[in-house]
Design an enzyme around this catalytic site. Structure first.
Site, PDB file in Angstrom:
ATOM      1  N   SER A 291       0.692  -1.172   0.059  1.00 59.96           N
ATOM      2  CA  SER A 291       0.066  -0.075   0.007  1.00 59.96           C
ATOM      3  C   SER A 291       0.755   1.142  -0.102  1.00 59.96           C
ATOM      4  CB  SER A 291      -0.967  -0.032   1.113  1.00 59.96           C
ATOM      5  OG  SER A 291      -1.734   0.954   1.289  1.00 59.96           O
TER       6      SER A 291
ATOM      7  N   TYR B 243      -5.183   8.122  -5.848  1.00 63.45           N
ATOM      8  CA  TYR B 243      -4.282   7.166  -5.480  1.00 63.45           C
ATOM      9  C   TYR B 243      -4.405   6.837  -4.004  1.00 63.45           C
ATOM     10  CZ  TYR B 243       0.457   5.252  -4.339  1.00 63.45           C
ATOM     11  OH  TYR B 243       1.291   4.367  -3.887  1.00 63.45           O
TER      12      TYR B 243
ATOM     13  N   LYS C 128      -5.426   2.663  -2.649  1.00 64.18           N
ATOM     14  CA  LYS C 128      -4.530   2.199  -1.575  1.00 64.18           C
ATOM     15  C   LYS C 128      -5.235   1.634  -0.327  1.00 64.18           C
ATOM     16  CE  LYS C 128      -0.732   1.400  -3.846  1.00 64.18           C
ATOM     17  NZ  LYS C 128      -0.143   0.030  -4.319  1.00 64.18           N
TER      18      LYS C 128
END
Length: 276
Positions: A133, A147, A151
C-alpha cells in the site's frame, strides 16, 4: 524452500525484494510487463528464478503466471502484490479513464492475483499475501485522492482477507511505505493533463513539475526489502507494516488527530441512539 511470486519487479521496491529473496537462497517468480527488465535476475539465478511477463490487469496473463509458477516450483508460498503506480490530480481534475486504469492496476489487479494463488495456498494450509500500500492511504494528501483511495481500498480488502484466511494458516500483511528512493515519484507517477487554477495552492503543489522530493527520499529500498522478509517470516506477521521513519511519524500524527476529533464529537455521535 520458500517460493515467492512478486509483481512489478522491474525497478524499485519490487526489484529490491526479488534480489533479497534470491540472495537468501529462496525461489522467486519475478514478473513485469516487460519481462526483459527482469531477465538478468533469472540469468543470475537460473535454478531459483523464473522471469515472466505479467500485466495484472490481464486475466489471461494472471492465470498463466500462476500456472507456470506452480508448474516450475510446485507451489507459491508468498505472493507480493507490488505492481502499481501513482496518479496525481485534484479530485475535480481526475480523468475518468485514467482513474479507472489506476484502480484496475492498484486494486483489482492485486485482487486478481490473490484469487489466483489462494486455491494452492488453501490446499496446503499455508502461505502469505503481502499487499504493498502506501502511507498515502493514511495521510491522504491533496492531489492524491484517487491514489490514496486505491490503496485504502486495498488495505480494506487486506483486513477482511486476513480474518478470512487466518484460520486456514495463511497470513496477510499490508505494507505502508513512506518515501523511498525508487522510480515512484519519477517514471511511475502520472497526473491529470489539465490543471485547474483554483487548486494551485493545494493539489497543484504536488504536480510533478512542482515536486522536488524525487531522488531525495529517506527510505532505502534494500532495507525495506529486508524488513518485509523479516515480517513475513516471523511467527506472527503483522496486519500492517509501516516502513520508514517519515511514515511512522505521519501515521502516528493521523491517529492522534483522529482520536482527538472522535473525542471532541463523542457526545453528538452517541446522541443518535434510541433513548434507553
Amino acid at each position: 524452500m520458500t517460493t515467492w511470486l512478486l509483481t512489478g519487479c522491474s525497478t524499485g521496491l519490487g526489484r529490491a525484494l526479488a534480489e533479497a529473496v534470491l540472495e537468501r537462497g529462496e525461489s522467486a517468480v519475478v514478473t513485469a510487463r516487460d519481462p526483459g527488465t527482469v531477465r538478468d535476475l533469472a540469468d543470475a539465478y537460473p535454478e531459483r528464478a523464473l522471469a515472466l511477463p505479467l500485466d495484472v490487469t490481464d486475466p489471461e496473463q494472471v492465470a498463466a503466471a500462476v500456472r507456470e509458477a506452480e508448474a516450475r516450483f510446485g507451489g507459491i508460498d508468498v505472493l507480493v502484490n507490488n505492481a502499481g503506480y501513482g496518479y496525481r490530480a485534484a479530485v475535480e481534475e481526475g480523468e475518468d479513464e485514467a482513474v479507472q486504469r489506476l484502480f484496475a492496476t492498484n486494486l483489482f489487479g492485486a485482487v486478481a492475483m490473490v484469487k489466483a494463488v489462494l486455491p494452492g495456498m488453501r490446499a496446503r494450509r499455508s502461505g502469505a499475501v503481502v499487499n504493498i500500500s502506501s502511507i498515502g492511504a493514511m495521510v491522504c494528501p491533496p492531489g492524491s485522492g484517487y491514489y490514496a483511495a486505491s490503496k485504502a481500498a486495498l488495505e480494506g480488502i487486506s483486513s477482511s482477507l486476513r480474518k478470512e484466511l487466518q484460520p486456514l494458516g495463511i497470513a496477510v500483511v499490508a505494507v505502508e511505505p513512506g518515501g523511498f528512493r525508487t522510480d515512484f515519484s519519477g517514471r511511475s507517477l502520472t497526473q491529470a493533463a489539465t490543471p485547474i487554477a483554483d487548486y494551485a495552492e493545494t493539489a497543484g503543489k504536488r504536480r510533478k513539475e512542482n515536486d522536488t522530493v524525487h531522488g531525495t527520499q529517506p527510505g532505502d529500498p534494500a532495507r525495506a526489502a529486508q524488513a518485509i522478509i523479516t515480517a513475513v517470516t516471523s511467527p506472527e506477521p503483522p496486519a500492517m507494516l509501516v516502513l520508514g521513519s517519515d511514515a511512522l511519524t505521519a501515521y502516528a500524527a493521523v491517529l492522534d488527530a483522529q482520536r482527538a476529533e472522535l473525542e471532541a464529537w463523542r457526545g453528538l455521535s452517541a446522541s443518535t441512539d434510541f433513548p434507553s
